[in-house]
Design a protein around this motif. Structure first.
Motif, mmCIF file in Angstrom:
data_model
loop_
_atom_site.group_PDB
_atom_site.id
_atom_site.type_symbol
_atom_site.label_atom_id
_atom_site.label_comp_id
_atom_site.label_asym_id
_atom_site.label_seq_id
_atom_site.Cartn_x
_atom_site.Cartn_y
_atom_site.Cartn_z
ATOM 1 N N PHE A 67 0.827 -1.204 0.000
ATOM 2 C CA PHE A 67 0.000 0.000 0.000
ATOM 3 C C PHE A 67 0.863 1.257 0.000
ATOM 4 C CE2 PHE A 67 -2.250 3.290 2.485
ATOM 5 C CZ PHE A 67 -3.324 3.511 1.641
ATOM 6 N N VAL A 117 1.055 4.043 -3.004
ATOM 7 C CA VAL A 117 0.646 5.433 -2.788
ATOM 8 C C VAL A 117 1.764 6.389 -3.162
ATOM 9 C CG1 VAL A 117 0.021 7.134 -1.026
ATOM 10 C CG2 VAL A 117 -1.074 4.903 -1.036
ATOM 11 N N ALA A 164 1.575 6.847 -6.784
ATOM 12 C CA ALA A 164 0.443 7.715 -7.131
ATOM 13 C C ALA A 164 0.768 9.180 -6.861
ATOM 14 C CB ALA A 164 -0.794 7.290 -6.338
ATOM 15 N N LEU A 165 1.430 9.449 -5.748
ATOM 16 C CA LEU A 165 1.795 10.829 -5.407
ATOM 17 C C LEU A 165 2.846 11.379 -6.365
ATOM 18 C CD1 LEU A 165 1.948 10.529 -1.500
ATOM 19 C CD2 LEU A 165 0.211 11.715 -2.863
ATOM 20 N N MET A 175 -4.229 -0.546 -6.694
ATOM 21 C CA MET A 175 -3.198 0.489 -6.583
ATOM 22 C C MET A 175 -2.814 1.028 -7.962
ATOM 23 S SD MET A 175 -2.720 1.022 -3.409
ATOM 24 C CE MET A 175 -1.761 2.388 -4.010
ATOM 25 N N LEU A 190 1.026 10.718 2.793
ATOM 26 C CA LEU A 190 0.528 9.342 2.882
ATOM 27 C C LEU A 190 -0.683 9.272 3.804
ATOM 28 C CD1 LEU A 190 3.749 7.145 3.199
ATOM 29 C CD2 LEU A 190 2.101 7.091 1.352
ATOM 30 N N ILE A 237 -8.112 0.712 0.164
ATOM 31 C CA ILE A 237 -7.339 1.613 -0.693
ATOM 32 C C ILE A 237 -8.208 2.743 -1.232
ATOM 33 C CG2 ILE A 237 -6.187 1.750 -2.948
ATOM 34 C CD1 ILE A 237 -5.076 -1.108 -2.284
ATOM 35 N N THR A 276 -8.731 7.396 -0.112
ATOM 36 C CA THR A 276 -8.623 8.606 -0.927
ATOM 37 C C THR A 276 -9.304 9.798 -0.273
ATOM 38 O OG1 THR A 276 -10.678 8.112 -2.131
ATOM 39 C CG2 THR A 276 -8.621 7.211 -3.035
#
Length: 502
Positions: A82, A86, A89-90, A138, A336, A443, A447
């Motif tokens: 996870f 993330v 994604a960031l 993810m 995060l 997950i 958000t």
């Protein structure tokens, strides 16, 4: 404060006035902890991350589990999977790669919200047939974020907020729905295959082709129902005209030339996806593709969390065009969603408590009263029970705990074990109501664009529909595919029963 007090009243009422299993108070204590956590999670009486710390306090205080053992549940490969996902994604968000990907997707599928949701669900369900449901979620999350951001730019956040929530739910649901279609799609399926072979060594082999022939129609039915329900429940507010693909193509061109940072992050993102998909062997039935992990001395030592952290570290190493700067810095760690990290840990800790305290065995023992039921009632009761249990516990752990009990029940009441083991296995993956039910649920909940009540409302309906479909398809389709006669206890099961008895 009122909700906190109500939760505590329920907790202490169970502790002092309920005795589930005489001589084993830890069973009752674990049930009380589960009720308290579920109540506070659902009502959000306390921040979700804080409620998730309850096992660290209550299990040791009540003498159910050692504090050291329960603390270990909060750090494992799923949590690192996870965190690594993330960070990726960031990184995509930092360099606006998510916008570029979103506009490219929108330019292909067009501007219809229904087609967008359909596209995301198809991609998520197909990928989860072959790879980790968590990894699939993810991978899809940053792309979904970017699509909703682009839609907000066009229509405004007010009109799109509900659809954004529905899109995130559609990804989580599709990951679970797609996973049941193949034997390799979700761990409970593999657990079933292994346990069935151990208990019934003389039983006919259950092949990949048999399973997908049986389970794929179930996947399609639940997929279409989930898509329809989510779109109806979360379609954009007000009338929104479908945009031409050319509109998004023009928007894409307006982004200008692809930057060096976008190229580098995209390469790492694709690498992450490929490493996830091809980490372990892919058995497609007609062909077996060996996984890259077999190149190492101990392939089982490598998991999806290893891959996620490896790529996340590369994001801190690969340089950007700015002097002495990598693609991401430590500052990104502040973004995060730590409350979701703790939510994961709380769910794993609760699952450990269920098993170690004996509460899971206690619940399984209640199944012996089902012996006098008709076939449809028997299958329906066990499937519904698994569907409820897996909302609160690890689906794999619950499957591995319940299947031996279910097989023993089949012997006790002289019914074909496959008739109840298969639907119970499928139900283990059909958990749509709570964030703790599955990693994809957690997950998308992380958000911040979803409320707990939104997930419960649609999740409950899909849970009920999925249970009905699984039961009916097992009785009318599974009996054909797996050659099951509901009224006959097969010889291979009889042989195993005699071995166990003697």
């Amino acid at each position: 404060m009122k909700l906190i007090i109500v939760g505590l009243l329920i907790f202490f009422s169970i502790i002092f006035f309920v005795e589930l299993q005489p001589g084993k108070p830890e069973v009752t204590y674990t049930a009380a902890i589960a009720f308290l956590m579920a109540f506070w999670w659902v009502t959000e009486a306390l921040p979700i991350g804080i409620t998730s710390f309850l096992p660290i306090i209550l299990f040791p205080v009540l003498g159910v589990l050692d504090g050291k053992d329960i603390s270990d549940a909060y750090i494992n490969y799923v949590i690192f999977l996870f965190i690594g996902g993330v960070i990726m994604a960031l990184a995509m968000e930092k360099w606006d790669l998510h916008k570029r990907i979103a506009l490219k997707i929108l330019s292909v599928v067009g501007g219809s919200p229904f087609r967008i949701m359909l596209g995301f669900m198809l991609a998520s369900s197909f990928l989860s047939m072959w790879m980790s449901n968590t990894a699939t979620a993810m991978m899809m999350l940053p792309i979904a974020f970017s699509v909703t951001s682009a839609l907000e730019d066009v229509y405004g956040e007010g009109k799109i907020s509900a659809f954004a929530a529905g899109l995130l739910l559609s990804i989580a649901h599709a990951c679970s729905i797609g996973g049941i279609a193949t034997l390799v799609g979700t761990p409970p399926n593999l657990s079933f295959l292994r346990i069935f072979e151990i208990i019934y060594p003389n039983a006919p082999e259950i092949s990949f082709g048999q399973w997908i022939t049986f389970a794929f129609p179930i996947t399609v039915m639940i997929f279409l129902f989930s898509l329809s329900l989510l779109y109806i429940s979360y379609k954009p507010k007000g009338k929104i005209e479908t945009l031409d693909a050319s509109f998004f193509k023009d928007k894409y061109k307006a982004l200008g030339v692809v930057s060096a940072e976008q190229k580098r992050v995209f390469v790492l993102f694709v690498s992450l996806a490929l490493l996830w998909v091809f980490r372990s062997d892919l058995n497609l039935g007609f062909i077996r593709i060996p996984g890259w992990s077999t190149w190492f001395k101990n392939p089982k030592f490598l998991n999806d969390g290893t891959v996620a952290i490896f790529i996340a570290m590369l994001l801190f190493i690969v340089p950007s065009t700015k002097k002495n700067e990598a693609l991401v810095s430590w500052k990104i760690m502040a973004k995060l969603p730590w409350h979701i990290v703790f939510l994961f840990g709380g769910g794993f800790a609760l699952a450990k408590g269920f098993i170690d305290s004996g509460l899971s065995m206690y619940v399984g023992g209640l199944l012996t009263s089902t012996g006098n039921m008709s076939a449809i009632n028997l299958v329906g009761t066990l499937t519904a029970l698994m569907s409820v249990l897996t909302e609160f516990t690890s689906n794999t752990a619950t499957t591995e705990m319940l299947l031996p009990i279910v097989s023993g029940l089949a012997t006790e009441i002289q019914v074909n074990p496959l008739l109840i083991m298969i639907p119970v296995t499928l139900a283990a993956s059909m958990a749509f109501m709570l964030p703790i039910a599955t990693p994809p649920n957690a997950i998308v909940f992380g958000t911040g664009k979803l409320k707990m009540i939104q997930m419960i409302k649609t999740g409950l309906i899909i849970d009920i529909f999925a249970t009905i479909v699984i039961v009916l398809m097992t009785l009318f389709w599974g009996t054909i595919i797996f050659d099951i006669d509901p009224n006959v206890f097969p010889e291979w099961a009889e042989q195993s029963a005699k071995v166990i008895t003697h």
